[in-house]
Structures are given as C-alpha cells and as structure tokens.
Design a protein around this motif. Structure first.
Motif, PDB file in Angstrom:
ATOM      1  N   THR A  15       0.769  -1.222   0.000  1.00 40.19           N
ATOM      2  CA  THR A  15       0.000   0.000   0.000  1.00 40.19           C
ATOM      3  C   THR A  15       0.796   1.266   0.000  1.00 40.19           C
ATOM      4  N   ALA A  16       0.088   2.330  -0.116  1.00 37.85           N
ATOM      5  CA  ALA A  16       0.728   3.622  -0.100  1.00 37.85           C
ATOM      6  C   ALA A  16       1.354   3.881   1.238  1.00 37.85           C
ATOM      7  N   CYS A  17       2.367   4.697   1.240  1.00 36.54           N
ATOM      8  CA  CYS A  17       3.037   5.001   2.482  1.00 36.54           C
ATOM      9  C   CYS A  17       3.062   6.483   2.661  1.00 36.54           C
ATOM     10  N   PHE A  18       3.224   6.862   3.891  1.00 35.73           N
ATOM     11  CA  PHE A  18       3.219   8.277   4.140  1.00 35.73           C
ATOM     12  C   PHE A  18       4.580   8.711   4.592  1.00 35.73           C
ATOM     13  N   SER A  19       4.952   9.892   4.227  1.00 35.02           N
ATOM     14  CA  SER A  19       6.184  10.451   4.727  1.00 35.02           C
ATOM     15  C   SER A  19       6.549  11.647   3.917  1.00 35.02           C
ATOM     16  N   ALA A  20       7.172  12.584   4.520  1.00 32.46           N
ATOM     17  CA  ALA A  20       7.580  13.773   3.824  1.00 32.46           C
ATOM     18  C   ALA A  20       9.070  13.852   3.812  1.00 32.46           C
ATOM     19  N   ARG A  52      13.948 -11.924   9.856  1.00 31.47           N
ATOM     20  CA  ARG A  52      13.038 -10.863  10.293  1.00 31.47           C
ATOM     21  C   ARG A  52      13.569  -9.524   9.782  1.00 31.47           C
ATOM     22  N   VAL A  53      13.061  -9.104   8.618  1.00 34.14           N
ATOM     23  CA  VAL A  53      13.526  -7.853   8.035  1.00 34.14           C
ATOM     24  C   VAL A  53      12.618  -6.699   8.471  1.00 34.14           C
ATOM     25  N   THR A  54      13.224  -5.554   8.700  1.00 38.60           N
ATOM     26  CA  THR A  54      12.501  -4.346   9.081  1.00 38.60           C
ATOM     27  C   THR A  54      13.154  -3.158   8.382  1.00 38.60           C
ATOM     28  N   THR A  55      12.526  -1.990   8.510  1.00 33.66           N
ATOM     29  CA  THR A  55      13.112  -0.763   7.967  1.00 33.66           C
ATOM     30  C   THR A  55      13.074   0.331   9.021  1.00 33.66           C
ATOM     31  N   LEU A  56      13.893   1.342   8.793  1.00 34.11           N
ATOM     32  CA  LEU A  56      13.948   2.490   9.700  1.00 34.11           C
ATOM     33  C   LEU A  56      13.973   3.780   8.897  1.00 34.11           C
ATOM     34  N   LEU A  57      13.264   4.789   9.399  1.00 35.48           N
ATOM     35  CA  LEU A  57      13.291   6.132   8.844  1.00 35.48           C
ATOM     36  C   LEU A  57      13.706   7.095   9.954  1.00 35.48           C
ATOM     37  N   LEU A  90      12.172  -0.989  -1.639  1.00 32.80           N
ATOM     38  CA  LEU A  90      11.517  -0.013  -2.501  1.00 32.80           C
ATOM     39  C   LEU A  90      11.345   1.291  -1.729  1.00 32.80           C
ATOM     40  N   VAL A  91      11.591   2.408  -2.406  1.00 31.77           N
ATOM     41  CA  VAL A  91      11.412   3.733  -1.799  1.00 31.77           C
ATOM     42  C   VAL A  91      10.470   4.512  -2.705  1.00 31.77           C
ATOM     43  N   GLY A 148       2.796  14.996   2.561  1.00 29.79           N
ATOM     44  CA  GLY A 148       3.828  14.196   1.913  1.00 29.79           C
ATOM     45  C   GLY A 148       3.934  12.838   2.567  1.00 29.79           C
ATOM     46  N   LYS A 149       4.163  11.817   1.770  1.00 30.94           N
ATOM     47  CA  LYS A 149       4.166  10.444   2.278  1.00 30.94           C
ATOM     48  C   LYS A 149       5.278   9.633   1.632  1.00 30.94           C
ATOM     49  N   ILE A 150       5.698   8.584   2.321  1.00 26.74           N
ATOM     50  CA  ILE A 150       6.728   7.693   1.789  1.00 26.74           C
ATOM     51  C   ILE A 150       6.406   6.260   2.188  1.00 26.74           C
ATOM     52  N   CYS A 151       6.855   5.305   1.376  1.00 25.31           N
ATOM     53  CA  CYS A 151       6.606   3.902   1.668  1.00 25.31           C
ATOM     54  C   CYS A 151       7.872   3.093   1.429  1.00 25.31           C
ATOM     55  N   LEU A 152       8.167   2.173   2.359  1.00 25.54           N
ATOM     56  CA  LEU A 152       9.358   1.329   2.261  1.00 25.54           C
ATOM     57  C   LEU A 152       8.984  -0.150   2.379  1.00 25.54           C
ATOM     58  N   PRO A 153       8.594  -0.795   1.295  1.00 20.97           N
ATOM     59  CA  PRO A 153       8.400  -2.245   1.340  1.00 20.97           C
ATOM     60  C   PRO A 153       9.736  -2.967   1.173  1.00 20.97           C
ATOM     61  N   VAL A 154       9.868  -4.114   1.833  1.00 19.58           N
ATOM     62  CA  VAL A 154      11.035  -4.980   1.660  1.00 19.58           C
ATOM     63  C   VAL A 154      10.550  -6.288   1.066  1.00 19.58           C
ATOM     64  N   GLN A 155      11.100  -6.658  -0.088  1.00 23.42           N
ATOM     65  CA  GLN A 155      10.625  -7.814  -0.828  1.00 23.42           C
ATOM     66  C   GLN A 155      11.753  -8.803  -1.102  1.00 23.42           C
ATOM     67  N   THR A 156      11.360  -9.977  -1.538  1.00 23.18           N
ATOM     68  CA  THR A 156      12.342 -10.906  -2.078  1.00 23.18           C
ATOM     69  C   THR A 156      12.931 -10.274  -3.333  1.00 23.18           C
ATOM     70  N   GLY A 157      14.095 -10.752  -3.753  1.00 19.14           N
ATOM     71  CA  GLY A 157      14.770 -10.165  -4.895  1.00 19.14           C
ATOM     72  C   GLY A 157      13.949 -10.156  -6.164  1.00 19.14           C
TER      73      GLY A 157
END
Length: 239
Positions: A15-20, A52-57, A90-91, A148-157
């Motif tokens: 889904t869409a992500c939020f972030s500025a 267990r993958v995660t992301t940080l902003l 993905l960014v 403003g929004k941002i999204c960071l999905p982590v996927q298989t290659g």
C-alpha cells in the motif's frame, strides 16, 4: 497487460506510504535526523524461519523553504538469526514528497509506479546476514503546500513476496513556518500546509487515507496483514 517485469516491479508492492522526505544537498539537515524509527511498519507475508527484516526512517527531517529540498536515510535490517536471502528495498514517494534519487538504486519507470505515487526507486539489497543492515541516502523535494508520504516495502529479490512494509507513515508539521529558512517535519505527523492567504491551515488530501498501489490495481488486504495492500497481476478489488 503488463509485462512480467512490470508485474514483478509493481505487482508485489503493497500500500501507499506516508512520509515527507525531501532532497537536501549536502546540508546539516541530513545529519540531524534524530533517532531512527520503524514507526508505521508491519510484517507482511511470512518470511523464512529465522529471518526478520525491518526498515527504519529518521524521526525528523528538515525542508529548505526556498528550494523545497531535503534528505533522509532509509535503512533495511535483518533482525533475525539467519541470512535474509536475496532481498530488495523499494522507496516510493506520494503527494508533496517526490523522491529524486536514492544512491545505488534504480529509478522505477512511470508505468511501473504504484497508483497515486509520483516517484519510486528499487534498491537491490542482496543478502543480509543475521543482525546486518544497509542504509540508503534518499534525496527528495517536499512541497509544504501539500501532505507528503513515503513507503518502504522490503521484498524478495524477484519482487514476488513482501516481508515487511513501513507505511503509510507521514512526515509533517502542525506549525508551518513559511518565513523561516527551513521547516522541521516529524515522522508520523500529518502535514498541515499554510493556505494561500497565510492564516488558515487546511489539510490537503484525505486524513489517514491509504492510497492504492500499482497501476494494475490493488486489494486492501494482503495475506496475513489486514489493512495493507498488495498489488497482483489482475483487476483491482478493494476490501
């Protein structure tokens, strides 16, 4: 019909992500982002045992009021006990946030962008060891007259499985300062832009809404993760 490549690129996006987040050319703002945060992140499809993958902003960013530029760091981590295998990050930017570049990553074609987004990059992370992480410098522009929004999905290659997604999560301020050199924005805060008159502070865009991902359409429920979406290679169906 999309090509198999495009399906891989956007079909696995959530889904869409939020972030500025915004591009900031070599200023101190990029270095003053506060502690990193996984706020707005959620595990999606089941990852292999021990992964267990995660992301940080950053918890805060700053927008240059004259250039609309800013910068941020997007980090992907493997907090598990085993190697992640081949993964990618993905960014993706939305509304007032336009991602201009992500160092070491590939720009998504316009036809491959999720619906509602204005920019996106694919970062080939590769294999992360247990406890390993990798960070990416993100340059962007931010229109303070919008949310403003941002999204960071982590996927298989191959993009077929999404292990994690941070977003939707906004960057914004409830106290715009158009006459100051820069405006600080906080992660998880809906932006309240200054109206043309300068007094009213109306919201531009639906509050707390989730924008659909993928030009091919999206479903608002991803396996095992209610409320987030997943784009498949088929007509759109919203839950």
């Amino acid at each position: 019909m999309r090509s198999r490549y495009r399906t891989t690129m956007t079909g696995s996006l959530l889904t869409a992500c939020f972030s500025a987040v915004v591009i900031l050319s070599h200023t101190a703002v990029a270095d003053d982002q506060g502690p990193a945060s996984g706020r707005g992140g959620k595990a999606m499809d089941k990852a292999p045992a021990g992964v267990r993958v995660t992301t940080l902003l950053p918890s805060k960013i700053s927008v240059d009021n004259s250039t609309r530029k800013t910068a941020l760091t997007a980090t992907v981590k493997n907090e598990g006990t085993k190697e992640s295998g081949d993964i990618r990050l993905l960014v993706v930017g939305f509304d007032g946030l336009t991602v201009k570049s992500v160092k070491g990553c590939t720009k998504m074609g316009e036809k491959d962008l999720p619906k509602g987004s204005n920019s996106g990059f694919v970062c080939s992370v590769g294999n992360l060891t247990a406890g390993g992480s990798k960070s990416y410098a993100v340059d962007a522009t931010f229109d303070l007259g919008k949310e403003g929004k941002i999204c960071l999905p982590v996927q298989t290659g191959d993009g077929r499985t999404t292990y994690w997604q941070q977003g939707p999560v906004p960057f914004g301020t409830t106290n715009p300062s158009p006459n100051a050199p820069a405006t600080p924005l906080l992660l998880g805060t809906d932006n309240k832009p200054v109206a043309p008159g300068g007094d009213a502070l109306p919201k531009t865009g639906p509050s707390g809404s989730v924008l659909p991902f993928g030009a091919a359409g999206a479903a608002l429920v991803s396996a095992g993760a209610a409320g987030l979406w997943w784009v498949r290679r088929r007509p759109r169906a919203q839950a």
